[in-house]
Design a protein around this motif. Structure first.
Motif, short mmCIF file in Angstrom:
data_model
loop_
_atom_site.label_atom_id
_atom_site.label_comp_id
_atom_site.label_asym_id
_atom_site.label_seq_id
_atom_site.Cartn_x
_atom_site.Cartn_y
_atom_site.Cartn_z
N LEU A 189 0.51 -1.58 0.12
CA LEU A 189 0.08 0.54 0.19
C LEU A 189 1.01 1.49 0.07
O LEU A 189 1.78 1.21 1.01
CB LEU A 189 -0.75 -0.20 1.74
CG LEU A 189 -2.09 1.59 1.56
CD1 LEU A 189 -2.68 1.17 0.32
CD2 LEU A 189 -3.21 1.14 2.25
N MET A 190 0.91 1.69 -0.63
CA MET A 190 1.63 3.51 -1.50
C MET A 190 1.22 4.38 -1.01
O MET A 190 0.04 4.69 -1.53
CB MET A 190 2.00 3.22 -2.20
CG MET A 190 3.63 2.04 -2.61
SD MET A 190 4.45 2.17 -4.46
CE MET A 190 5.64 3.84 -3.81
N SER A 191 1.83 6.08 -0.49
CA SER A 191 1.07 7.11 -0.46
C SER A 191 1.71 7.91 -0.21
O SER A 191 3.49 7.81 0.65
CB SER A 191 0.12 7.10 0.70
OG SER A 191 -0.49 7.96 1.42
N ASP A 192 2.14 8.90 -0.66
CA ASP A 192 2.67 9.55 -0.35
C ASP A 192 3.96 9.18 -1.24
O ASP A 192 5.21 10.15 -0.50
CB ASP A 192 2.55 11.03 0.33
CG ASP A 192 3.80 12.16 0.27
OD1 ASP A 192 4.14 12.79 -0.51
OD2 ASP A 192 3.64 12.23 1.60
N GLY A 193 4.55 8.43 -1.73
CA GLY A 193 5.81 8.25 -2.07
C GLY A 193 6.78 7.16 -1.31
O GLY A 193 7.89 6.89 -1.20
N LYS A 194 5.67 7.03 -0.29
CA LYS A 194 6.38 5.91 0.96
C LYS A 194 5.56 4.50 0.54
O LYS A 194 4.29 4.56 0.25
CB LYS A 194 6.25 6.38 2.08
CG LYS A 194 7.39 7.85 2.17
CD LYS A 194 7.03 8.62 3.54
CE LYS A 194 7.73 9.84 3.47
NZ LYS A 194 6.61 10.42 4.32
N ILE A 195 6.06 3.35 1.28
CA ILE A 195 5.17 2.09 1.11
C ILE A 195 4.67 2.48 3.11
O ILE A 195 5.21 2.03 3.62
CB ILE A 195 6.06 1.13 1.31
CG1 ILE A 195 6.73 0.54 -0.34
CG2 ILE A 195 5.03 -0.54 1.77
CD1 ILE A 195 7.69 -0.24 -0.18
N ARG A 196 3.33 2.65 2.86
CA ARG A 196 2.72 2.67 4.33
C ARG A 196 2.39 0.90 5.14
O ARG A 196 2.31 1.19 6.53
CB ARG A 196 1.28 3.30 4.33
CG ARG A 196 1.21 4.21 3.25
CD ARG A 196 2.20 5.55 4.56
NE ARG A 196 1.46 5.41 6.11
CZ ARG A 196 0.14 6.36 6.07
NH1 ARG A 196 -0.09 6.97 5.88
NH2 ARG A 196 -0.04 6.02 7.55
N ALA A 197 1.34 0.44 4.07
CA ALA A 197 2.03 -1.08 4.37
C ALA A 197 1.84 -2.81 3.53
O ALA A 197 2.08 -1.86 2.34
CB ALA A 197 0.09 -1.28 5.07
N CYS A 198 2.31 -3.20 4.05
CA CYS A 198 3.31 -4.56 3.53
C CYS A 198 2.95 -5.45 4.01
O CYS A 198 3.15 -5.76 4.85
CB CYS A 198 4.36 -4.06 3.01
SG CYS A 198 5.47 -5.52 2.23
N GLY A 199 2.16 -6.35 2.91
CA GLY A 199 2.34 -7.85 3.04
C GLY A 199 0.49 -8.70 2.66
O GLY A 199 0.30 -8.18 1.79
N LYS A 200 0.27 -9.88 3.96
CA LYS A 200 -0.54 -10.29 3.28
C LYS A 200 -2.19 -9.34 3.01
O LYS A 200 -2.32 -8.79 4.46
CB LYS A 200 -1.42 -11.75 4.00
CG LYS A 200 0.00 -12.16 4.50
CD LYS A 200 -0.18 -13.94 3.13
CE LYS A 200 0.41 -14.70 3.66
NZ LYS A 200 2.18 -14.46 2.27
N PRO A 201 -2.87 -9.83 2.44
CA PRO A 201 -3.75 -9.05 2.09
C PRO A 201 -4.62 -8.08 3.22
O PRO A 201 -5.38 -7.15 3.49
CB PRO A 201 -5.01 -9.46 1.12
CG PRO A 201 -3.54 -10.02 0.42
CD PRO A 201 -3.37 -10.99 0.97
N ASP A 202 -5.00 -9.77 4.08
CA ASP A 202 -5.98 -8.94 5.37
C ASP A 202 -5.01 -8.10 5.83
O ASP A 202 -5.34 -7.79 7.45
CB ASP A 202 -6.76 -9.85 5.66
CG ASP A 202 -5.67 -11.72 5.94
OD1 ASP A 202 -4.40 -11.71 5.49
OD2 ASP A 202 -6.07 -12.36 7.24
N LYS A 203 -3.93 -8.23 5.79
CA LYS A 203 -2.93 -7.28 7.37
C LYS A 203 -2.71 -5.85 6.81
O LYS A 203 -3.06 -5.64 7.31
CB LYS A 203 -1.87 -7.95 7.32
CG LYS A 203 -1.88 -9.66 8.02
CD LYS A 203 -1.66 -9.34 9.60
CE LYS A 203 -1.76 -10.81 9.71
NZ LYS A 203 -2.25 -11.21 9.56
#
Lengths: 422, 321
Positions: free
Chosen positions: A213-227
């Motif tokens: 999940l990206m926002s404003d040029g940064k990775i905000r979250a990363c992992g399994k979809p439910d996470k």
């Protein structure tokens, strides 16, 4: 653990003076299908462009199979990385077969023609994507969906270790979207990783192994979809009123966006909802958000309406699954419907088990009752017509009958306004 | 299947070039019949001279110049992603003219080919750099830049003319574009252009991919910047070499690839060889017409006469100008 295909450390990149990507770090493993999601302008496409070497990195390190990206000649690079654009831009009448053969270019020596093996690989790629039938047709004569299938065939013929998809389905209908994403998921099962940018969060959640999940040029979250797909993050980043449910066909998270109604506050109006079998779910969310003070029941414990009611903290009369409605609950219900300003009844299936829900209405002023039952459709009545007769009688002595939520709100509001003017 | 079709096209065009050259050789103000030519009888010394030392080298030169301009045009149309590009419209020929003029006024006639070669290459890169606005080449931008660069070079040539003194008519003739001076001595230089033409054919798969869109060239194994510079240099080099013999001749490079694309499709593996043939046939025919019926009018005028309307038609067909 599967081996790492792409390893990115502290990547910065951008246009003009400012950085679009800020300190991106991520590792992509083989046999994984990674979906990148994020709002417009979050840097998803820029990220893909940097990996595809269309845009130079400013800082940080990108390792492809352990070597820095720029140490690859473009020929070696093309053997390892394939790219599917948003849309096929080819304006010349190349036959589909030749377009797919272009995918073999990094593997064919400049002084050689395509070998028998190359032809075999191209034929397979055409078959896999269902494009064999138009192999001889010019690419310009195909529809958008067909052209995109050819683009996928080309990248399959290229057989790269890392496959990049930049919003590949932006211009494709839903049928072809699902057809293509299945083909892509299958290819990610080999010794390969796939990274795709997707606008459709639910499509990405259903098919990707991991989401970024990206926002404003940064990775905000990363992992399994439910996470990754949590209400807090989605609401903050996409600025929507999201509801996260489960996609019943895949078991993956499914993001809904709440419908927003502009209603005058309807506090102090007590509404009781009698529903079941999922027929009341949307009304529960609607009435709660509209500000009515809502009660539900009697509902069976395992009913999806019950789940939604709990979600919105609606006081609900509940019976254990598959049990008959008990006399005590019927008593409680009788009291509640008599106290309520309105009693709403949905077109739920009625059997002897939940018939008391209807029976209690005999003791209520019929003008307070609103049936949301499309007149021409009738009820799923398993009481040999007893429930239908009861409802008909109530309507004949003044109960309302409406088609759907819009009409229902009209009735509720007209009363609200009348009360105010009194 | 495609291979057979491609071979047929090449063989057909090759034969047509041979026929065009033969017809050209026996056509002219001095009538020499085909029969006499082939039987070898009744040909006196003058006729022999006309046939083998004047018309044959001139026809061969026309064929090679036309071929060179056409393949350079085909490559430039793809490199600039623009179907109005050719050595003439982009000012490459004008750059060659500056080089030639400078060589002539400096009195070093041996340097004429070099002047044309470097003038053409320099001008091609100048247009490329000036027109490329953040890597995107719009048609309008490109053509206007080509015109501006051409005009600038024309003024440089005019200055050269003013200071050329006795050499003025030499430059003037050269500028109009014609083949009346072509002799056997020019043929080796023109044959050299077949080497860069071969390079273009070697890169035809790259050209195919580049014609399909900018985004995927890198992941398909091509360094677009390097390839573009290399092939632009090669095309401009071909242009420089041929215009050093013929002067600037317009529209052959524009028209030939367009005609061939209709027959061969867009695949450069066949398009470039086919354009070579087409350019050769067109220029041999145009030159024969001009020297036989138009009082040896410079062939550049003939090609412009037919090429300019074609150019207008292409412009009208486009919407993004």
């Amino acid at each position: 653990m599967n081996s790492v295909i792409l390893n990115i450390n502290n990547l910065h990149a951008g246009y003009d003076e400012h950085d679009v990507l800020k300190a991106i770090s991520i590792a992509i493993h083989e046999r994984s299908f990674v979906g990148i999601i994020g709002p417009n302008g979050s840097g998803k496409s820029t990220f893909m462009q940097v990996i595809a070497r269309s845009l130079p990195q400013r800082d940080g390190e990108i390792l492809l199979l352990g070597e820095t990206l720029t140490s690859y000649s473009f020929r070696e690079f093309g053997q390892q990385v394939g790219y599917v654009p948003q849309e096929c831009e080819i304006k010349f009448k190349y036959p589909v077969y030749e377009v797919v053969m272009m995918g073999r270019n990094p593997h064919i020596d400049r002084f050689c023609s395509p070998s028998a093996e190359d032809h075999e690989i191209v034929r397979k790629a055409l078959e896999q994507t269902g494009t064999s039938d138009f192999a001889d047709r010019p690419i310009t004569a195909l529809s958008g969906g067909e052209r995109q299938r050819v683009m996928i065939a080309r990248v399959l013929a290229q057989d790269p270790a890392l496959l990049l998809l930049d919003e590949p389905f932006a211009h494709i209908d839903i049928h072809h979207q699902y057809e293509l994403i299945r083909i892509i998921r299958e290819t990610s099962r080999g010794k390969r990783a796939v990274i795709g940018v997707f606008h459709d969060i639910n499509l990405a959640a259903a098919y990707c192994d991991e989401l970024v999940l990206m926002s404003d040029g940064k990775i905000r979250a990363c992992g399994k979809p439910d996470k990754v797909l949590t209400n807090e993050l989605i609401q903050e980043i996409f600025r929507i009123k999201s509801v996260i449910d489960v996609n019943p066909t895949t078991g993956t998270p499914f993001v809904y966006v709440e419908d927003e109604w502009n209603l005058p506050a309807a506090k102090n109006i007590n509404v009781h909802l009698i529903s079941g079998g999922g027929t009341g779910s949307h009304l529960i969310s609607l009435l709660v958000r509209a500000g009515y003070s809502l009660k539900c029941g009697v509902l069976s414990e395992n009913d999806s309406d019950c789940r939604i009611a709990r979600k919105y903290d609606v006081p609900t009369l509940v019976e254990p699954p598959f049990s008959l409605l008990s006399p005590e609950k019927e008593e409680q219900l009788k009291e509640q419907v008599q106290d309520a300003d309105f009693v709403i009844v949905t077109a739920m299936p009625i059997g002897w088990g939940n018939f008391p829900n209807i029976r209690v209405l005999e003791n209520v002023n019929p003008e307070k009752i609103i049936f949301i039952i499309p007149p021409e459709e009738g009820l799923a009545d398993f009481t040999s017509g007893v429930a239908t007769d009861t409802i008909k009688r109530l309507i004949s002595i003044g109960a309302h009958q409406v088609y759907g939520p819009a009409e229902l709100l009209e009735i509720l509001q007209s009363v609200t306004n009348r009360d105010r003017s009194d | 299947m495609n291979t057979i079709r491609h071979s047929l096209i090449i063989v057909g065009l090759g034969l047509s070039v041979v026929v065009a050259v033969l017809v050209s050789v026996v056509t002219g103000p001095v009538e020499i019949s085909l029969w006499d030519f082939f039987s070898g009888t009744a040909i006196d010394g003058t006729e022999r001279l006309i046939l083998f030392d004047i018309r044959l080298p001139r026809a061969l030169a026309a064929a090679l110049v036309g071929a060179g301009l056409a393949c350079a045009g085909a490559a430039m149309q793809t490199l600039f992603r623009n179907d109005l590009a050719d050595p003439y419209t982009l000012g490459t020929s004008a750059g060659g003219a500056v080089g030639v003029s400078l060589a002539i006024i400096s009195g070093a006639l041996l340097l004429v080919p070099f002047g044309a070669f470097f003038g053409a290459i320099g001008s091609a890169f100048l247009v490329y750099i000036l027109a490329a606005d953040r890597k995107r080449l719009s048609t309008g931008n490109l053509l206007l830049t080509g015109i501006a660069v051409s005009m600038f070079f024309s003024s440089v040539v005019s200055v050269c003319l003013v200071f050329s003194g006795n050499n003025m008519h030499q430059i003037m003739f050269w500028l109009m574009g014609g083949l009346w001076n072509a002799s056997w001595a020019d043929i080796p230089l023109l044959l050299i252009t077949l080497i860069p033409a071969g390079i273009l054919i070697l890169f035809s798969r790259d050209l195919n991919i580049m014609s399909c869109g900018e985004a995927e060239t890198r992941t398909l194994g091509i360094d677009p910047e390097k390839t573009k510079l290399l092939l632009l240099g090669v095309s401009a080099g071909i242009t420089g070499l041929v215009v050093s013999v013929s002067g600037s001749i317009g529209f052959i490079g524009l028209v030939s690839p367009h005609i061939m694309r209709i027959i061969t499709g867009p695949d450069h593996r066949i398009l470039i060889p086919a354009s070579l043939g087409c350019g050769a046939i067109l220029l041999v025919c145009a030159d024969t017409v001009s020297r036989t019926w138009l009082g040896d009018l410079p062939v550049g005028i003939v090609t412009a006469f037919f090429g300019a309307p074609f150019f207008l038609m292409l412009i009208r067909r486009r919407s993004d100008l």
